[in-house]
Every structure is written in C-alpha cells, then in structure tokens.
Enzyme design. Structure first.
Site, PDB file in Angstrom:
ATOM      1  N   ASN A 142       0.756  -1.172  -0.137  1.00 35.44           N
ATOM      2  CA  ASN A 142      -0.005   0.078   0.044  1.00 35.44           C
ATOM      3  C   ASN A 142       0.751   1.270  -0.054  1.00 35.44           C
ATOM      4  OD1 ASN A 142      -1.904   1.956   0.203  1.00 35.44           O
ATOM      5  ND2 ASN A 142      -3.046   1.117   1.966  1.00 35.44           N
ATOM      6  N   ASN A 147      -5.636   6.411  -1.296  1.00 34.23           N
ATOM      7  CA  ASN A 147      -6.574   6.233  -2.469  1.00 34.23           C
ATOM      8  C   ASN A 147      -7.356   4.814  -1.812  1.00 34.23           C
ATOM      9  OD1 ASN A 147      -4.622   4.116  -2.401  1.00 34.23           O
ATOM     10  ND2 ASN A 147      -3.853   4.766  -4.659  1.00 34.23           N
ATOM     11  N   ASP A 148      -7.199   4.524  -0.639  1.00 33.49           N
ATOM     12  CA  ASP A 148      -7.585   3.274  -0.114  1.00 33.49           C
ATOM     13  C   ASP A 148      -9.149   3.256  -0.320  1.00 33.49           C
ATOM     14  OD1 ASP A 148      -5.479   2.618   0.443  1.00 33.49           O
ATOM     15  OD2 ASP A 148      -5.580   2.443   2.733  1.00 33.49           O
ATOM     16  N   GLY A 167      -6.104  -2.332   0.230  1.00 24.77           N
ATOM     17  CA  GLY A 167      -5.423  -0.869   0.060  1.00 24.77           C
ATOM     18  C   GLY A 167      -4.099  -0.936  -0.778  1.00 24.77           C
ATOM     19  N   ASP A 169      -1.675  -1.113  -3.979  1.00 18.51           N
ATOM     20  CA  ASP A 169      -1.687   0.099  -5.070  1.00 18.51           C
ATOM     21  C   ASP A 169      -0.524  -0.065  -6.055  1.00 18.51           C
ATOM     22  OD1 ASP A 169      -0.121   1.595  -3.550  1.00 18.51           O
ATOM     23  OD2 ASP A 169      -2.058   2.710  -2.797  1.00 18.51           O
ATOM     24  N   ASP A 334      -6.790 -13.342 -19.998  1.00 16.98           N
ATOM     25  CA  ASP A 334      -7.447 -14.269 -18.816  1.00 16.98           C
ATOM     26  C   ASP A 334      -8.308 -15.201 -19.680  1.00 16.98           C
ATOM     27  OD1 ASP A 334      -8.615 -14.868 -16.050  1.00 16.98           O
ATOM     28  OD2 ASP A 334     -10.279 -13.950 -16.897  1.00 16.98           O
ATOM     29  N   GLU A 363      -4.460 -17.824 -21.031  1.00 21.11           N
ATOM     30  CA  GLU A 363      -4.666 -18.657 -19.990  1.00 21.11           C
ATOM     31  C   GLU A 363      -5.277 -19.813 -20.176  1.00 21.11           C
ATOM     32  OE1 GLU A 363      -6.855 -19.239 -15.553  1.00 21.11           O
ATOM     33  OE2 GLU A 363      -7.807 -18.118 -17.244  1.00 21.11           O
TER      34      GLU A 363
HETATM   35 CA    CA Z   1      -3.889   2.443  -1.411  1.00 21.93          CA
END
Ligand code: CA
Length: 619
Positions: A142, A147-148, A167, A169, A334, A363
C-alpha cells in the site's frame, strides 16, 4: 401532464441523468472511447465510440489532413454513435476538431492523434530470457493510503476481510521495484489494474467495469504508465492482464448497452459450464458449446458477445490502446478459451500485425497437453483452427512439478511425471514460449503443495528456472508463503511489510525468518545467474529417462552446457555419469551455480537427498 408523458420524463431522467437536463443546450458527450489515438499506426481504421444522451441525433463533421470519417454506425440505443475514421499514413499528430451539431446545439470535440513513442516492431515482448513475477496489486504493498477509499466506489476498504479490498496499489508496486530487481525477476505481471466498481470481492480485478480506466484505488492511468516507465528503467518488463470473456455487472455499457447483444442473454441466469474441452471437441453438442461460450462466468460477470462486430473492435482497439499508451511488453489474457475462438484468433492476429515481436500469453487452465497446445500459433490442428496465440500457460508442467517431489519414482510417478509432460512437447510449435510456473493466484501455493518442505521447494524452483519456457513466480513464493487454493482470500494474503504498521517486512533481510532468507537467497541466486545465460534462454534440452529417483537433463548450445540433476530420493546418492557421456564429452569440470563450488570430478557426483544440483560445465 398526462401519465404517459410523466413516465417518459422519468425514463429520460434515469437515462440521461439530471446534469444533462441542467445543461440541455449542450450536446451531451459523456465518453469517447478510445479517448485519443496515435498517428502512424499500421491499421488505418479507427472505431470511435461516442456516448451521450441522444447523441445519435447529432450530425458529425470533421476536417483534418489525412483523416476522414468513412462511415458512421448508429445502434438501437440513441445514446451511441460509432465513428469510423481512416487515418492515412500522411496524417500528422495533432488535434482533430470533430463537430457535433443538432438543431441549434453544437459542440466541438478535440480528438488528439498522438505521436508514437516507437514503431510497432520495436515492442520486443517477453521471452524465455525473462522470469515473470505475478503479483496481486491489492495485496502487495500500500503505497498511498489516501486512495484506499475513493468516493463513488461501491466497495469500501476492509483489510480484516479476506475477500475485501486491502489497499495495495500502483505506488506500492513502484516502491518495491528495487526489491524485485534484486530478487532477479525481469518482468512483472499484475492481476488486472482496471476499474472494478462492483459491490464486493473487487480486490482480484477480474470484474472490469471500465476497460479504459485504472481502478482509482490503484491509482490513475498516468500512475500505471509511469509504473511501466520506472519498471523499464530498472531493466524489467510489464505484462498487462486483460479480460475479454466477461465484464463486471456494473460496467457502464452493460447497464446501458448500445445493442442488446453486447452481453449474452438467457431467459434465466445461466452459468458457463467452464469446460474448455468444448473448444477443441470434434463431437461437441450445440447446447454444451453455447453454455461454455455464452454462459456467464458468475452472476456479477456478464458474458460478452465478441461476435458483435462493434464490441469485437472495441476490445481489440482497447488492447492496442493500452500497449501504446503504457508501452507494454506483453499481455496475459484471462480465460483465453472462453470467448469465441475465432474472435480470439482475430484479436491475436491484429495485435501481432501491429506489434510483430510482441508476446501474448493466453490462460488455458487445462492439464492436458493437447488442450493447451491447440491454441498456440501455427499448431497443426486437424480442424484447421489457427489460434495465432504465441504463448500458453503450461498447466500440464505445473501439475507434474507440484506432484513429482511428493512421490517416490515409479513407472509414471515422481520425476517421471515431469519427463512424461516434456516428451509431449512435439505438440507445441513453440514450447520455449510456454509460460511455466509452480503456482499462481488461482491455485494452491507451491509451498503448501510440498508440505512447506524447503528442500522440495528448492527442487521446484531449480527445475522451473532451468527447464524450457518462460518461468513465472507468484508473489511470496520466494519466501515460501503458504496458501491453499481452496481459500482464495488466504491464497492471496498480503505481503508482510507492504503496509504501514505491519509487524515485519519480508522485503528486507532483517524482516525475513532464517528459512525465508534461505529460500529467498537460493531463488535469487539462480534468478540472477539465469539473467545472462543464453544457454538457459535458448539452448536445446536433452534429458535422460529418470532412473533410481534421479533425473538428469542438460541445456546446451554448441559452446555451453548446463547439467541439472534432481535427486528425488531422501538419501544422499552418488551418481556415476557414464550414461550421460554424449553431453559430458569435452567438459572437465563444473561450477555449482548455487554453492559456487567447483566440481572437478565429473565421473562421479555426490547428490544430497531431495536436492537439485545445477552445474555449469567447464572445458
Ligand atoms: Ca492504497
């Protein structure tokens, strides 16, 4: 007001939002996708999606040297217009004024054609000289607590919840680039960084709600572009995780689709049957095929219809936009076999037409070789399918490596499992382009698979980093982090030390336990040695059928040779090497690349119990 009119007003209000009413003299344009493009792309055609309340009523005109609108497509939803631009080779970078006019209303949109940073052929992709480090951005570090939580995001952070947002980033990843460089990996693969504005379980990133926007809880598009730049400055590459099979249910174009068939619809909720086998099955029924290709991944992940031409182009351009914007080195796709395979083939072709030296790994979560090899480009499939996909995820080898060290060797058990996977390499057109791995974000961590036995973990990493293919590590594997695939929340645990206030940091020597340091240094030693070893990157492979619990293979060129010995016995063994003379001839000694000790007698080599020995042969 008559009831009918009131109803219509309410519908309009819901559809266009109150802000559109407040400025009803303005022509409403809420989005342009892509927001900008580049001059000098190989493919001159660009589809521009314009979205806004009743935008289809507007007349569109533009004038710019070398660029013209070749056609305009309107859909059943009046909030869309699709402009098709032809951007000729003569068109220079600059700003294209596009005029939207409707009655007395008029709006000019400045559409930018940027200058390319490099030509398409200068994107060199990733290859077997690389080792990829997969990390989950919400769970790694984090770097920005502000920005959480971001207003407008449906899910709030909750680090106490296993399936919550923790959280982590982009800034967090950026702050650990030196750690990753020192570890010795050369490429990063982040689980999807694009916006997932869903109500819950958004931490993994696979329910994308905006294909053109980084999730604000990770940072901005610019933050991601800068992360890639910093990664390049450290001599590492960036692989972006993309998802074309499904979107999040909160996606703006799912909630107000241009055409009903952008998302597959069923009379009642229908899941995919998740049977990749459908893609290659010559006897598949239509009912099974439809369920596989059109069923939803889950209730929050509507299935996209890539047979809709507008959506297909939207997705293909989206991947090209990110390559060009963020200067990517690769894509990890994906659920590659879930969308229509003709579309996936067309997508790969268009990306590689634009970037011929680029790399894409699809994948293909299947442990049968023929199910994975089918998708690799130039495979000779009897049904004529040409997947155009350079690289696949080597689940068959993963399976063998996860089982081999837990078993005593038998006719097919133990080390023979690895042997029997590799003998099937004839099915691959480019086995050295397979992404090989011990674990990832979806399956039980390797440490847990081998009972957290450090010797078995070392054997796994030694094999992974010396066999053919492009090795991929999963964050925390370098310190033996455990995790059961049956609990995704635990499997994707936070990297200790990535958060302020964590009781210890595994990013530092002092923060790791003795056994974590032992494994870390073992892996790091091989990784840093591997960086410059073209014999491992591109050398040939020769192996000898495992005997007596010992597997010997060589990576070699005309001038170099590396001998790898896996001893799957619990006891120390002395290996007499006469059987391997065809590869040992001309070499007199060797260096053990982990212990740095010289082996002066190649005729007889002592192998500790449950060990890997990597010997660089010397003349
Ligand atoms: Ca964050």
């Amino acid at each position: 007001m008559p009831a009918k009119l009131i109803l219509r007003s309410v519908i309009l209000l819901i559809l266009f939002g109150s802000s559109a009413f407040a400025q009803k003299q303005q022509i409403d344009i809420q989005r342009i996708d892509p927001a900008f493009w580049w001059a000098g792309m190989k493919n001159p055609e660009l589809q521009v999606l314009v979205y806004g309340a009743n935008i289809s009523a507007a007349t569109v005109t533009m004038r710019y040297p070398g660029v013209e609108i070749t056609r305009i497509e309107k859909t059943e939803n009046p909030n869309y217009q699709f402009l098709f631009l032809n951007i000729s080779a003569e068109a220079k970078p600059g700003v294209i004024p596009i005029t939207f006019a409707s009655g007395k209303k008029k709006r000019v949109l400045n559409y930018e054609l940027k200058k390319r940073e490099k030509s398409g052929s200068e994107y060199t992709g990733f290859n077997a000289s690389d080792v990829i480090y997969l990390l989950m951005p919400d769970r790694f570090a984090n770097g920005d607590e502000t920005n959480d939580y971001v207003a407008g995001m449906l899910e709030k952070p909750n680090r106490a919840e296993l399936f919550g947002r923790h959280g982590g980033d982009i800034k967090g990843v950026e702050s650990k680039l030196d750690y990753l460089k020192d570890l010795g990996v050369t490429a990063l693969w982040l689980n999807p960084v694009l916006e997932n504005n869903q109500a819950h379980s958004t931490y993994h990133g696979y329910a994308i709600s905006d294909f053109y926007k980084v999730d604000p809880r990770f940072g901005t598009n610019e933050d991601f572009r800068i992360l890639t730049k910093r990664t390049h400055e450290k001599g590492m590459k960036m692989i972006m995780d993309m998802v074309f099979n499904h979107a999040g249910s909160e996606t703006w174009f799912v909630k107000d689709p241009p055409q009903k068939d952008w998302v597959h619809q069923f009379p009642e909720y229908t899941n995919s049957n998740y049977r990749l086998s459908i893609s290659i099955d010559p006897y598949a029924s239509k009912v099974d095929t439809d369920k596989m290709q059109q069923g939803w991944f889950d209730r929050h992940m509507p299935d996209l219809n890539q047979h809709n031409k507008l959506l297909a182009t939207y997705l293909i351009q989206n991947s090209i936009w990110w390559i060009e914007y963020a200067q990517l080195d690769g894509i990890r796709m994906d659920t590659h076999p879930y969308p229509y395979k003709d579309f996936m083939s067309a997508w790969c072709k268009q990306v590689l037409d634009e970037y011929p030296n680029f790399n894409i790994v699809g994948e293909v979560w299947e442990e049968r070789v023929l199910l994975t090899s089918y998708f690799q480009r130039n495979s000779k499939n009897s049904d004529g399918y040409q997947g155009n996909l350079p690289s696949i995820t080597d689940f068959p080898l993963k399976s063998a490596l996860n089982t081999a060290f837990n078993e005593r060797d038998g006719w097919e058990e133990g080390l023979l499992r690895i042997y029997y996977v590799l003998i099937q390499d004839f099915a691959y057109t480019e086995p050295n382009n397979n992404v090989i791995f011990l674990d990832n974000h979806d399956i039980t961590r390797f440490a847990t698979s081998v009972g957290e036995d450090i010797n078995k973990q070392k054997m796994g990493f030694a094999a992974l980093l010396t066999l053919r293919g492009i090795p991929q590590l999963f964050y925390g594997g370098e310190i033996g982090m455990p995790g059961d695939g049956g609990n995704h929340g635990k499997l994707r645990a936070d990297m200790p030390g990535g958060w302020k206030g964590d009781t210890r940091s595994v990013f530092t020597e002092a923060g790791r336990t003795a056994s974590e340091n032992e494994l870390f240094h073992y892996i790091s030693t091989i990784l840093n040695w591997r960086k410059s070893k073209s014999v491992i990157h591109n050398g040939k492979l020769m192996h000898f059928i495992p005997e007596n619990g010992i597997y010997v293979y060589f990576r070699y060129t005309d001038t170099e040779s590396v001998m790898v010995i896996l001893n799957n016995n619990s006891e120390e063994k002395t290996l007499t090497t006469q059987r391997f003379n065809e590869r040992l001839q001309g070499f007199n000694s060797a260096e053990n690349i982990v212990t740095k000790q010289t082996v002066s007698n190649l005729q007889s080599i002592v192998l500790p119990g449950k060990s890997a020995t990597i010997l660089e042969l010397r003349k």
